[in-house]
Design a protein around this motif. Structure first.
Motif, short mmCIF file in Angstrom:
data_model
loop_
_atom_site.label_atom_id
_atom_site.label_comp_id
_atom_site.label_asym_id
_atom_site.label_seq_id
_atom_site.Cartn_x
_atom_site.Cartn_y
_atom_site.Cartn_z
N GLN A 385 -10.12 -49.69 40.40
CA GLN A 385 -9.13 -50.78 40.45
C GLN A 385 -9.42 -51.55 39.44
N VAL A 386 -10.60 -52.13 39.22
CA VAL A 386 -10.82 -52.99 38.10
C VAL A 386 -10.48 -52.29 36.84
N LYS A 387 -11.05 -51.15 36.53
CA LYS A 387 -10.79 -50.41 35.18
C LYS A 387 -9.33 -50.07 34.87
N MET A 388 -8.48 -50.04 36.17
CA MET A 388 -7.12 -50.03 35.92
C MET A 388 -6.36 -50.89 35.41
N ALA A 389 -6.94 -52.14 36.01
CA ALA A 389 -6.37 -53.58 35.77
C ALA A 389 -6.91 -53.91 34.35
N LEU A 390 -8.14 -53.66 33.91
CA LEU A 390 -8.38 -53.92 32.49
C LEU A 390 -7.66 -53.31 31.37
N ALA A 391 -7.45 -51.97 31.77
CA ALA A 391 -6.52 -51.01 30.73
C ALA A 391 -5.18 -51.89 30.71
N MET A 457 -16.50 -53.62 30.96
CA MET A 457 -17.23 -53.06 32.27
C MET A 457 -18.93 -53.21 31.87
N ASP A 458 -19.14 -52.80 30.77
CA ASP A 458 -20.60 -52.82 30.28
C ASP A 458 -21.14 -54.18 30.22
#
Length: 469
Positions: A385-391, A457-458
Motif C-alpha cells: 500500500q505504501v509503495k502504491m501511494a509513493l508511486a 523505500m530503501d
C-alpha cells in the motif's frame, strides 16, 4: 476524519477525472463546423491536436504538461481561450484529423512539406531541427566529433524508423563501415535506446535533437552535439481556410519568441535537470546528530503522529523531494520540503507563498500522503500500500490506477508493486499499453517513478534501522 479525507480526495480527484476525460473522450468528439479565429474566440475554446509524448503533451503528478502544450497554452492565455486537447495516434494522423476538422491547430513539430501546402498553413511555433548522435560523455570516454568517426562503430537504431533510414544513407555517403545494429523489438522506443546509452548497455544511437536534448536533462552523462542529418524545418499548422488563426499564431510567436515566457518554458523542458541523482544509500545517509535526520524532524513527528504515518517515511520523502530545502522548486513546479504541486497544496489549504512555509508544507504533504494511502485501502499488505501511494505521490494517482488496471487485465497481481504494477507502469511508455481501453491517463514515463519508490523505500528502511521510533 474519514469524512474529511473523503472530501479532500473528491476535490483532488476532479482534475484527474477531467484530464482523463480530455484524453479518452476527445478522440471521439463529433465533427464541428469549420471556423476561423473569430468563431473560435466566440466559443472560448481552441481544439489542439497533438501527440501523447514526453515532448508534446502528457499528464504528470495529475497535471497536464509538455513543451508544445505549455506553448499553446500561453497563446490561449493571451487570447482568453481554453485549450482542449485532442490526441492523435501518430504524426501522420495529425494532418488527416486537422483536415477532417477534428481540431483547429496542430501543436506539434510537423515537418514542412511542399506537397501539403495546398491544405495546410504552417504557422506559430517554427523551428529548425536535425538528428543527432547520442553518445556517453563520462570521464575516460572519447567523444566522436565528426560523422566519419562512426566508421567501425556499432550504432543501434530501430528498424522502420527515420533514424534507421538516415543511418543507412549516411553509411552509403561514407562508403560503408558503420555497423548498423537493427533493434527489431516492439517494446523498445527511441528514448529506451537513449537510456541504454546512458546506462552503458550500448555506445551509440540516433535521435531527434529535441528528444535528445530533453533526455539529456534526465541523463547528464550523455552528449548530443554531433549532428548527423541535414536541417529540417518543422512548424505548427492550421487548415488553409483559417488564415486569421494562422496570422494570430504568427503574431503571437513573433512576440513570445523574445519574451521570458518562451525562455522559461524552453529551459524547463530542455535544460533543467529532472532526475534526483544519488549514489548508493550508504553513500549519502547523514544525520544532523545522533537520532536526528533534519531540522524539521519535530514537524514530521508531530503530523506523522497526528495523521498516522511513520515520521521517518515522511523524512524519506522530503529528502528525495527537496533535500530538506524549504525553498526547493522542481522543474514540474512542485515546491517546498515535501515537493508539493501548487494545485495539490491548495487542495489542503496551502496557497501561494505558504507552499514554502516548512510547517504548512509538511502538514499538507502528510495529509496528501494519507489521502493516497486511503485510496489504496483495498491493498491489504501495508508495505504494498505504501509503495502504491509513493508511486502516486511522485507520478500521479491516475497513472497508478492505469497500471493496476493493466496488471489485472494481463494476469498480474494488481495489489503487488514489485514486478507487477511496477512493470505495467513502466510499459505505459508504449503506445499499445497507454492506449489500452483500460487506461485513462495516456502516456507515462515510468522509470523515474519506479526509481523514486525504490529509493524512498530503501532510505526509509535505513532510517528505521538507525532511529527507533
Amino acid at each position: 476524519m474519514k469524512k474529511k479525507q473523503l472530501s479532500i480526495f473528491l476535490r483532488y480527484a476532479v482534475p484527474v477525472l477531467l484530464a482523463a476525460m480530455s484524453i479518452s473522450c476527445m478522440r471521439n468528439k463529433k465533427k464541428t463546423s469549420t471556423s476561423d479565429f473569430p468563431q473560435i474566440m466566440e466559443r472560448d475554446t481552441l481544439r489542439v491536436l497533438t501527440l501523447n509524448t514526453s515532448i508534446s503533451y502528457f499528464i504528470y503528478r495529475d497535471q497536464p504538461m509538455g513543451y508544445h502544450y505549455e506553448m499553446i497554452s500561453d497563446f490561449c492565455n493571451k487570447h482568453g481561450l481554453i485549450p482542449e486537447v485532442v490526441l492523435a495516434h501518430n504524426s501522420e494522423a495529425l494532418v488527416s484529423m486537422l483536415n477532417n476538422n477534428k481540431g483547429d491547430v496542430i501543436a506539434y513539430n510537423v515537418p514542412v512539406d511542399n506537397t501539403l501546402k495546398d491544405s495546410l498553413l504552417y504557422c506559430g511555433l517554427s523551428e529548425i531541427s536535425h538528428q543527432v548522435l547520442v553518445q556517453r560523455a563520462e570521464r575516460g570516454d572519447t567523444l566522436l566529433k565528426d560523422v566519419t568517426q562512426l566508421i567501425g562503430k556499432e550504432v543501434y537504431v530501430k528498424s522502420g524508423t527515420k533514424y534507421y533510414d538516415r543511418l543507412v544513407n549516411l553509411n552509403e555517403e561514407l562508403g560503408g563501415g558503420i555497423i548498423i545494429k537493427d533493434v527489431d523489438k516492439d517494446t523498445i522506443v527511441e528514448e529506451d535506446l537513449i537510456r541504454m546509452v546512458a546506462n552503458r548497455e550500448i555506445d551509440y544511437t540516433i535521435a531527434d535533437e529535441h528528444v535528445a536534448r530533453l533526455n539529456k536533462t534526465y541523463f547528464r552523462n550523455i552528449d548530443v552535439s554531433l549532428v548527423v542529418s541535414f536541417d529540417q524545418r518543422s512548424s505548427w499548422a492550421v487548415r488553409k481556410n483559417t488564415p486569421i488563426l494562422a496570422d494570430s499564431l504568427n503574431r503571437w510567436f513573433a512576440r513570445v519568441n523574445i519574451e521570458p515566457t518562451y525562455q522559461r518554458i524552453t529551459k524547463r523542458y530542455f535544460e533543467e535537470a529532472k532526475r534526483f541523482e544519488r549514489g548508493g544509500i550508504s553513500s549519502f545517509v547523514t544525520f544532523l546528530k545522533p537520532g536526528q535526520i533534519s531540522s524539521f524532524d519535530h514537524y514530521f513527528k508531530q503530523y506523522g503522529k497526528k495523521i498516522g504515518i511513520d515520521w521517518r517515511l515522511l523524512a524519506s520523502i522530503a529528502y528525495y523531494e527537496s533535500s530538506f530545502d524549504p525553498q526547493s522548486r522542481a522543474w514540474t513546479g512542485a515546491g517546498g520540503v515535501m515537493g508539493l504541486m501548487p494545485v495539490t497544496a491548495a487542495n489542503f489549504g496551502v496557497k501561494g507563498n505558504l507552499l514554502y512555509d516548512p510547517e504548512k508544507n509538511i502538514k499538507a504533504g502528510t495529509e496528501y500522503l494519507k489521502t493516497l494511502l486511503v485510496s489504496f485501502s483495498s491493498v491489504k499488505d501495508s508495505m504494498e500500500q505504501v509503495k502504491m501511494a509513493l508511486a502516486a505521490y511522485n507520478g500521479g494517482i491516475g497513472h497508478v490506477f492505469d497500471a493496476r488496471a493493466l496488471a489485472e487485465k494481463y494476469g498480474a497481481d494488481k495489489d503487488r508493486w514489485d514486478g507487477n504494477v511496477e512493470k505495467y507502469l513502466q510499459l505505459k511508455r508504449l503506445e499499445q499499453y497507454y492506449e489500452d481501453p483500460v487506461c485513462k491517463m495516456g502516456y507515462f514515463r515510468g522509470d523515474e517513478t519506479i526509481e523514486y519508490v525504490r529509493n524512498v523505500m530503501d532510505l526509509w528502511g535505513v532510517y528505521k534501522t538507525k532511529i527507533k521510533d
